[in-house]
Design a protein around this motif. Structure first.
Motif, PDB file in Angstrom:
ATOM      1  N   SER A  23      36.800  12.196 115.884  1.00  0.00           N
ATOM      2  CA  SER A  23      36.476  12.924 114.655  1.00  0.00           C
ATOM      3  C   SER A  23      35.768  14.239 114.982  1.00  0.00           C
ATOM      4  O   SER A  23      34.870  14.672 114.301  1.00  0.00           O
ATOM      5  N   GLY A  24      36.168  14.832 116.101  1.00  0.00           N
ATOM      6  CA  GLY A  24      35.567  16.087 116.533  1.00  0.00           C
ATOM      7  C   GLY A  24      35.984  17.235 115.630  1.00  0.00           C
ATOM      8  O   GLY A  24      36.753  17.069 114.688  1.00  0.00           O
ATOM      9  N   SER A  25      35.512  18.431 115.925  1.00  0.00           N
ATOM     10  CA  SER A  25      35.719  19.571 115.033  1.00  0.00           C
ATOM     11  C   SER A  25      37.194  19.892 114.814  1.00  0.00           C
ATOM     12  O   SER A  25      37.593  20.266 113.724  1.00  0.00           O
ATOM     13  N   TYR A  26      38.036  19.720 115.828  1.00  0.00           N
ATOM     14  CA  TYR A  26      39.455  20.066 115.662  1.00  0.00           C
ATOM     15  C   TYR A  26      40.089  19.225 114.568  1.00  0.00           C
ATOM     16  O   TYR A  26      40.705  19.747 113.646  1.00  0.00           O
ATOM     17  N   TYR A  27      39.921  17.904 114.640  1.00  0.00           N
ATOM     18  CA  TYR A  27      40.530  17.030 113.643  1.00  0.00           C
ATOM     19  C   TYR A  27      39.891  17.220 112.269  1.00  0.00           C
ATOM     20  O   TYR A  27      40.577  17.218 111.265  1.00  0.00           O
ATOM     21  N   GLU A  28      38.577  17.383 112.236  1.00  0.00           N
ATOM     22  CA  GLU A  28      37.923  17.524 110.942  1.00  0.00           C
ATOM     23  C   GLU A  28      38.293  18.843 110.277  1.00  0.00           C
ATOM     24  O   GLU A  28      38.524  18.895 109.077  1.00  0.00           O
ATOM     25  N   ASP A  29      38.386  19.905 111.060  1.00  0.00           N
ATOM     26  CA  ASP A  29      38.715  21.211 110.487  1.00  0.00           C
ATOM     27  C   ASP A  29      40.159  21.254 109.983  1.00  0.00           C
ATOM     28  O   ASP A  29      40.439  21.797 108.931  1.00  0.00           O
ATOM     29  N   CYS A  30      41.072  20.703 110.776  1.00  0.00           N
ATOM     30  CA  CYS A  30      42.501  20.803 110.446  1.00  0.00           C
ATOM     31  C   CYS A  30      42.991  19.713 109.507  1.00  0.00           C
ATOM     32  O   CYS A  30      43.845  19.955 108.669  1.00  0.00           O
ATOM     33  N   TYR A  31      42.476  18.515 109.672  1.00  0.00           N
ATOM     34  CA  TYR A  31      43.041  17.381 108.950  1.00  0.00           C
ATOM     35  C   TYR A  31      42.021  16.594 108.125  1.00  0.00           C
ATOM     36  O   TYR A  31      42.391  15.870 107.216  1.00  0.00           O
ATOM     37  N   GLY A  32      40.745  16.710 108.487  1.00  0.00           N
ATOM     38  CA  GLY A  32      39.735  15.929 107.788  1.00  0.00           C
ATOM     39  C   GLY A  32      39.885  14.444 108.026  1.00  0.00           C
ATOM     40  O   GLY A  32      39.524  13.626 107.192  1.00  0.00           O
ATOM     41  N   LYS A  33      40.442  14.081 109.187  1.00  0.00           N
ATOM     42  CA  LYS A  33      40.703  12.667 109.467  1.00  0.00           C
ATOM     43  C   LYS A  33      40.056  12.249 110.779  1.00  0.00           C
ATOM     44  O   LYS A  33      39.761  13.084 111.632  1.00  0.00           O
ATOM     45  N   SER A  34      39.863  10.947 110.919  1.00  0.00           N
ATOM     46  CA  SER A  34      39.401  10.367 112.175  1.00  0.00           C
ATOM     47  C   SER A  34      40.470   9.415 112.682  1.00  0.00           C
ATOM     48  O   SER A  34      41.016   8.635 111.904  1.00  0.00           O
ATOM     49  N   TYR A  35      40.754   9.473 113.973  1.00  0.00           N
ATOM     50  CA  TYR A  35      41.825   8.671 114.555  1.00  0.00           C
ATOM     51  C   TYR A  35      41.385   7.952 115.814  1.00  0.00           C
ATOM     52  O   TYR A  35      40.547   8.441 116.548  1.00  0.00           O
ATOM     53  N   THR A  36      42.030   6.838 116.091  1.00  0.00           N
ATOM     54  CA  THR A  36      42.056   6.324 117.457  1.00  0.00           C
ATOM     55  C   THR A  36      43.276   6.967 118.099  1.00  0.00           C
ATOM     56  O   THR A  36      44.117   7.568 117.408  1.00  0.00           O
ATOM     57  N   ALA A  37      43.412   6.824 119.406  1.00  0.00           N
ATOM     58  CA  ALA A  37      44.535   7.440 120.120  1.00  0.00           C
ATOM     59  C   ALA A  37      45.874   6.948 119.583  1.00  0.00           C
ATOM     60  O   ALA A  37      46.802   7.732 119.351  1.00  0.00           O
ATOM     61  N   ILE A  38      45.985   5.636 119.337  1.00  0.00           N
ATOM     62  CA  ILE A  38      47.277   5.097 118.898  1.00  0.00           C
ATOM     63  C   ILE A  38      47.597   5.524 117.463  1.00  0.00           C
ATOM     64  O   ILE A  38      48.763   5.699 117.105  1.00  0.00           O
ATOM     65  N   MET A  39      46.580   5.718 116.635  1.00  0.00           N
ATOM     66  CA  MET A  39      46.825   6.215 115.275  1.00  0.00           C
ATOM     67  C   MET A  39      47.445   7.610 115.314  1.00  0.00           C
ATOM     68  O   MET A  39      48.433   7.882 114.619  1.00  0.00           O
ATOM     69  N   ALA A  40      46.858   8.495 116.137  1.00  0.00           N
ATOM     70  CA  ALA A  40      47.377   9.851 116.249  1.00  0.00           C
ATOM     71  C   ALA A  40      48.802   9.839 116.776  1.00  0.00           C
ATOM     72  O   ALA A  40      49.672  10.553 116.273  1.00  0.00           O
ATOM     73  N   ALA A  41      49.062   9.009 117.778  1.00  0.00           N
ATOM     74  CA  ALA A  41      50.402   8.929 118.366  1.00  0.00           C
ATOM     75  C   ALA A  41      51.421   8.423 117.345  1.00  0.00           C
ATOM     76  O   ALA A  41      52.553   8.914 117.288  1.00  0.00           O
ATOM     77  N   TYR A  44      52.084  11.285 114.642  1.00  0.00           N
ATOM     78  CA  TYR A  44      52.800  12.477 115.096  1.00  0.00           C
ATOM     79  C   TYR A  44      54.060  12.171 115.898  1.00  0.00           C
ATOM     80  O   TYR A  44      54.726  13.081 116.378  1.00  0.00           O
ATOM     81  N   GLY A  45      54.391  10.884 116.010  1.00  0.00           N
ATOM     82  CA  GLY A  45      55.691  10.521 116.568  1.00  0.00           C
ATOM     83  C   GLY A  45      55.785  10.514 118.076  1.00  0.00           C
ATOM     84  O   GLY A  45      56.880  10.698 118.622  1.00  0.00           O
ATOM     85  N   TYR A  46      54.687  10.263 118.774  1.00  0.00           N
ATOM     86  CA  TYR A  46      54.709  10.239 120.231  1.00  0.00           C
ATOM     87  C   TYR A  46      55.050   8.831 120.725  1.00  0.00           C
ATOM     88  O   TYR A  46      54.166   8.038 121.071  1.00  0.00           O
ATOM     89  N   TYR A  47      56.332   8.545 120.751  1.00  0.00           N
ATOM     90  CA  TYR A  47      56.823   7.197 121.056  1.00  0.00           C
ATOM     91  C   TYR A  47      56.314   6.673 122.394  1.00  0.00           C
ATOM     92  O   TYR A  47      55.829   5.540 122.479  1.00  0.00           O
ATOM     93  N   LYS A  48      56.447   7.472 123.441  1.00  0.00           N
ATOM     94  CA  LYS A  48      56.066   7.001 124.781  1.00  0.00           C
ATOM     95  C   LYS A  48      54.582   6.676 124.857  1.00  0.00           C
ATOM     96  O   LYS A  48      54.175   5.715 125.521  1.00  0.00           O
ATOM     97  N   ILE A  49      53.774   7.461 124.159  1.00  0.00           N
ATOM     98  CA  ILE A  49      52.326   7.200 124.162  1.00  0.00           C
ATOM     99  C   ILE A  49      52.009   5.929 123.375  1.00  0.00           C
ATOM    100  O   ILE A  49      51.180   5.121 123.799  1.00  0.00           O
ATOM    101  N   VAL A  50      52.684   5.729 122.236  1.00  0.00           N
ATOM    102  CA  VAL A  50      52.486   4.494 121.465  1.00  0.00           C
ATOM    103  C   VAL A  50      52.828   3.288 122.342  1.00  0.00           C
ATOM    104  O   VAL A  50      52.086   2.305 122.377  1.00  0.00           O
ATOM    105  N   LYS A  51      53.938   3.386 123.074  1.00  0.00           N
ATOM    106  CA  LYS A  51      54.366   2.257 123.927  1.00  0.00           C
ATOM    107  C   LYS A  51      53.330   1.982 125.019  1.00  0.00           C
ATOM    108  O   LYS A  51      52.972   0.828 125.284  1.00  0.00           O
ATOM    109  N   LEU A  52      52.827   3.036 125.640  1.00  0.00           N
ATOM    110  CA  LEU A  52      51.793   2.872 126.670  1.00  0.00           C
ATOM    111  C   LEU A  52      50.552   2.194 126.096  1.00  0.00           C
ATOM    112  O   LEU A  52      49.981   1.293 126.711  1.00  0.00           O
ATOM    113  N   LEU A  53      50.142   2.629 124.911  1.00  0.00           N
ATOM    114  CA  LEU A  53      48.926   2.080 124.306  1.00  0.00           C
ATOM    115  C   LEU A  53      49.126   0.647 123.820  1.00  0.00           C
ATOM    116  O   LEU A  53      48.212  -0.172 123.866  1.00  0.00           O
ATOM    117  N   LEU A  54      50.339   0.329 123.349  1.00  0.00           N
ATOM    118  CA  LEU A  54      50.632  -1.055 122.956  1.00  0.00           C
ATOM    119  C   LEU A  54      50.521  -1.992 124.149  1.00  0.00           C
ATOM    120  O   LEU A  54      50.067  -3.128 124.033  1.00  0.00           O
TER     121      LEU A  54
END
Length: 199
Positions: A23-41, A44-54
């Motif tokens: 929830s650092g300044s980049y996400y709060e300024d642009c999106y107003g959201k807080s994410y875990t890594a897998i939520m962001a992936a 935004y459609g990062y299939y390979k990253i989702v698979k790695l995190l799963l």
């Protein structure tokens, strides 16, 4: 490759936290959201990253953001069908709660896919072997709308047809269950034991 390195490096892997809510300044300024890594992936459609995190057992799959969006909702909302299929197929995320969770507005992953007219994603959610018998299409959002109501309001006939076919499938399931129970009752009444090969 960077994510893979971070998750597998002999020094870094034991100190990295995949569940930090970013929830650092980049996400709060642009999106107003807080994410875990897998939520962001997932969003935004990062299939390979989702698979790695799963596959990374420390990554928590059931966190949700401040609007109660889950990883499945985020992928469904954005029509990332390949990721939705991965989530439905992966043993760590085969969970009825994840499938039928609602956000703060009572919206499910299925409803999100319908709202944004992602027919392929709707088809996956309704007909995937791991969701077909678990998904609940009768859930209502805060406005009292079901998934079918939203599809009809969107005037998306393809999605309306998918829901109609799914309802027919569920209806046939009830008929089959009723027939099996009737058969078992008659069998019991006349004193025969159920044949092991009877469905």
């Amino acid at each position: 490759e960077v994510v893979r390195l971070l998750l597998t490096h002999p020094i870094i892997k034991d100190i990295i936290d995949t569940n930090i809510m970013y929830s650092g300044s980049y996400y709060e300024d642009c999106y107003g959201k807080s994410y875990t890594a897998i939520m962001a992936a997932c969003e935004y459609g990062y299939y390979k990253i989702v698979k790695l995190l799963l596959d990374h057992k420390e990554a928590e799959l059931h966190y949700f953001d401040e609007e109660s969006y889950t990883i499945l909702m985020l992928a469904s909302k954005n029509g990332h069908s390949k990721i939705v299929n991965l989530l439905l197929s992966h043993e760590r995320s085969q969970n009825e709660t994840l499938l039928n969770n609602t956000n703060m507005h009572g919206i499910t992953a299925l409803m999100e896919a319908i709202i944004f007219n992602h027919s392929e994603t709707v088809n996956l959610l309704l007909n995937h072997k791991n969701s077909k018998d678990k998904i609940d299409i009768t859930i209502k959002d805060e406005a009292g709308r079901t998934a079918e109501d939203i599809a009809k309001a969107n005037d998306n006939q393809e999605i309306v047809n998918l829901i109609t076919e799914f309802k027919e499938y569920k209806k046939q399931q009830l008929v089959n269950l009723s027939e099996r129970r009737k058969h078992q009752k008659i069998t019991k009444l006349i004193g025969f034991k159920e044949s092991p090969d009877v469905a």
